[in-house]
Enzyme design. Structure first.
Site, PDB file in Angstrom:
ATOM      1  N   LYS A   1       0.858  -1.193   0.000  1.00  0.00           N
ATOM      2  CA  LYS A   1       0.000   0.000   0.000  1.00  0.00           C
ATOM      3  C   LYS A   1       0.880   1.223   0.000  1.00  0.00           C
ATOM      4  O   LYS A   1       2.012   1.186   0.480  1.00  0.00           O
ATOM      5  CB  LYS A   1      -0.863   0.023   1.273  1.00  0.00           C
ATOM      6  CG  LYS A   1      -2.128   0.835   1.122  1.00  0.00           C
ATOM      7  CD  LYS A   1      -3.174   0.007   0.412  1.00  0.00           C
ATOM      8  CE  LYS A   1      -4.512   0.649   0.352  1.00  0.00           C
ATOM      9  NZ  LYS A   1      -5.563  -0.348   0.055  1.00  0.00           N
TER      10      LYS A   1
ATOM     11  N   GLY B   1     -20.311   6.574   2.868  1.00  0.00           N
ATOM     12  CA  GLY B   1     -19.236   6.871   1.912  1.00  0.00           C
ATOM     13  C   GLY B   1     -19.804   6.950   0.505  1.00  0.00           C
ATOM     14  O   GLY B   1     -20.630   6.115   0.114  1.00  0.00           O
ATOM     15  N   TYR B   2     -19.391   7.981  -0.238  1.00  0.00           N
ATOM     16  CA  TYR B   2     -19.916   8.123  -1.603  1.00  0.00           C
ATOM     17  C   TYR B   2     -18.791   8.372  -2.595  1.00  0.00           C
ATOM     18  O   TYR B   2     -18.929   9.105  -3.565  1.00  0.00           O
ATOM     19  CB  TYR B   2     -20.977   9.246  -1.658  1.00  0.00           C
ATOM     20  CG  TYR B   2     -22.123   8.910  -2.590  1.00  0.00           C
ATOM     21  CD1 TYR B   2     -23.087   7.986  -2.210  1.00  0.00           C
ATOM     22  CD2 TYR B   2     -22.223   9.479  -3.850  1.00  0.00           C
ATOM     23  CE1 TYR B   2     -24.128   7.639  -3.061  1.00  0.00           C
ATOM     24  CE2 TYR B   2     -23.260   9.149  -4.717  1.00  0.00           C
ATOM     25  CZ  TYR B   2     -24.213   8.226  -4.310  1.00  0.00           C
ATOM     26  OH  TYR B   2     -25.248   7.890  -5.148  1.00  0.00           O
ATOM     27  N   GLY B   3     -17.653   7.729  -2.351  1.00  0.00           N
ATOM     28  CA  GLY B   3     -16.550   7.789  -3.312  1.00  0.00           C
ATOM     29  C   GLY B   3     -16.779   6.740  -4.395  1.00  0.00           C
ATOM     30  O   GLY B   3     -17.922   6.344  -4.657  1.00  0.00           O
ATOM     31  N   ASN B   4     -15.707   6.262  -4.997  1.00  0.00           N
ATOM     32  CA  ASN B   4     -15.847   5.265  -6.067  1.00  0.00           C
ATOM     33  C   ASN B   4     -16.599   4.025  -5.573  1.00  0.00           C
ATOM     34  O   ASN B   4     -17.463   3.486  -6.269  1.00  0.00           O
ATOM     35  CB  ASN B   4     -14.461   4.869  -6.597  1.00  0.00           C
ATOM     36  CG  ASN B   4     -14.566   3.776  -7.645  1.00  0.00           C
ATOM     37  OD1 ASN B   4     -15.399   3.851  -8.548  1.00  0.00           O
ATOM     38  ND2 ASN B   4     -13.759   2.740  -7.507  1.00  0.00           N
TER      39      ASN B   4
ATOM     40  N   GLY C   1     -18.584   3.482  -2.486  1.00  0.00           N
ATOM     41  CA  GLY C   1     -19.949   3.705  -1.997  1.00  0.00           C
ATOM     42  C   GLY C   1     -20.869   4.179  -3.115  1.00  0.00           C
ATOM     43  O   GLY C   1     -22.019   3.723  -3.232  1.00  0.00           O
TER      44      GLY C   1
HETATM   45  N1  GLU Z   1      -7.258  -0.003  -3.324  1.00  0.00           N
HETATM   46  C1  GLU Z   1      -8.002  -1.195  -3.559  1.00  0.00           C
HETATM   47  C2  GLU Z   1      -8.027  -2.060  -2.324  1.00  0.00           C
HETATM   48  O1  GLU Z   1      -7.886  -1.592  -1.214  1.00  0.00           O
HETATM   49  C3  GLU Z   1      -7.517  -1.931  -4.803  1.00  0.00           C
HETATM   50  C4  GLU Z   1      -6.096  -2.353  -4.778  1.00  0.00           C
HETATM   51  C5  GLU Z   1      -5.575  -2.869  -6.114  1.00  0.00           C
HETATM   52  O2  GLU Z   1      -6.344  -2.957  -7.054  1.00  0.00           O
HETATM   53  O3  GLU Z   1      -4.390  -3.176  -6.157  1.00  0.00           O
HETATM   54  O4  GLU Z   1      -8.273  -3.236  -2.393  1.00  0.00           O
END
Ligand code: GLU
Length: 415
Positions: A106, A218-221, A223
């Protein structure tokens, strides 16, 4: 005693609980409790007024025993290294429970994207990539979007990487726009995957989904797309929220009206024919299904006993604290744990990498069908584990995932 809300302490405590049930070898347990590698760096960004602002960035490669590290990059004012570590650990368990050949990682930048112009955001994104380019790659670590990052940001990062390297390598980052090698179905994938798991959880609980009430935080991608797709799964969404507030209508919120209102005003509140409620009221509404789709630590020891939903589908990462977990499990709530519920995004990211690898692209139907198969298989493995070991669903998800990662670590001879 005050609840410990440090996400990495929570991620480690969750692993500890699973390790005890698994009777995991103590040396293996110690290894899996820590990230394998992390990068801390500064990103100087030339601002529109000519001054330079220095941002702090992180990338954590938590574990790559099963394949290249994989996970998104968040832009958030409250980002901390421990949050990124926790999210990277959860990515490790997410790719393992989904049985895709990837590890977990991450990234994060401490910043408030709402205060940045498009130009500043582009320079920040390119600066981030310049710092990590030599440490990532299709065989090492593959970033993706997360909170406050999107396909345009992935496009800038891809371009920076390819410019530095001098060759095309679309698979180095996922969640890209379609013309640059993105996959059909990647944008709604996290929401869609979560809805497949809700369908499966309802089946296990003997519930028929038909105008079944649901609240989404949540209302991002994630939600926002869950709201758009919910009706196809027999859900009636009566409340949604964002960081500015929540809205409610007992007859259901029309997804087209709400998304158009958000597009115009940037917020869900003041949407026509809705009543404003608080974010905490949303979590405690008398609905059948609650979908936390925002950020960590939303269901805690303070409010979990007031949750009325029968199914909590964790589309966010880390929305429930261990104390809340105990309370909800005691009440008989069926929790679809985060790294299972929200695995749809990374599953389709994996499909995107596969398509980039052989330069041949699938139609959306193919993506959706394969996503359904992968996430449903993962759900069934977790549910079966929960029944056979008589543990809650989160511990069961850890048992499935940790066992797979530990096996890869052992086979490599690391522990
Ligand atoms: N950010 C997303 C997650 O937390 C997707 C991660 C990805 O596609 O590598 O699962």
């Amino acid at each position: 005693m005050k609840e410990n809300l440090n996400p990495f302490a929570i991620a480690q405590a969750q692993l500890d609980e699973a390790a005890a049930v698994l009777q995991l070898d103590p040396d293996m347990h110690a290894f899996l409790r820590e990230p394998m590698r992390e990068f801390h760096f500064t990103i100087p960004v030339r601002m529109d007024d000519g001054r330079t602002q220095t941002f702090k960035g992180f990338r954590v490669q938590y574990n790559d025993a099963r394949g290249p590290a994989k996970g998104g990059i968040r832009f958030h004012p409250d980002e901390t290294i421990d949050t990124v570590r926790a999210l990277a650990a959860w990515m490790t368990w997410k790719t393992a429970v989904s049985d895709i050949p990837l590890g977990g990682g991450k990234g994060g930048v401490i910043c408030n994207p709402r205060e940045l112009s498009q130009g500043e955001l582009e320079r920040l994104s390119r600066g981030y990539m310049r710092n990590i380019a030599r440490h990532i790659g299709i065989t090492q670590d593959v970033p993706a979007p997360d909170v406050n990052t999107n396909p345009q940001i992935m496009a800038w990062m891809l371009d920076e990487y390819e410019t530095l390297m001098g060759w095309h390598e679309p698979g180095v980052i996922t969640g890209k726009p379609l013309p640059l090698g993105g996959s059909q179905g990647r944008t709604p994938a996290t929401a869609l995957g979560g809805l497949f798991t809700i369908r499966e959880a309802a089946r296990v609980k003997g519930m028929t989904l038909n105008d079944t009430t649901c609240a989404i935080q949540g209302y991002g991608n994630v939600g926002g797309n869950a709201h758009q797709l919910a009706a196809q799964f027999g859900l009636k969404v009566v409340a949604v929220s964002d960081e500015f507030g929540a809205i409610y209508n007992a007859h259901g919120l029309d997804p087209k009206v709400v998304s158009e209102h958000v597009r115009r005003t940037g917020k869900v509140i003041n949407c026509p024919e809705t009543e404003e409620i608080s974010n905490s009221e949303l979590l405690e509404l008398p609905v059948e299904i609650l979908i936390p789709a925002a950020i960590e630590n939303q269901l805690t020891g303070q409010n979990a006993d007031r949750v009325k939903a029968k199914i909590v589908a964790e589309l966010a990462n880390g929305p429930t604290t261990p104390e809340a977990d105990n309370i909800l499990n005691d009440k008989g709530v069926y929790i679809i744990p985060d790294f299972l519920c929200n695995a749809g995004g990374v599953i389709v990211s994996y499909f995107e990498m596969v398509q980039n690898g052989y330069q041949f692209y699938w139609d959306e139907g193919m993506v959706t069908e394969r996503l359904d198969r992968k996430i449903t298989t993962a759900f069934q493995a977790v549910d079966a584990m929960s029944l056979s070991k008589k543990v809650d669903t989160r511990v069961a998800a850890y048992l499935v995932a940790v066992d797979r990662v530990a096996e890869a670590v052992r086979l490599r001879g690391w522990v």
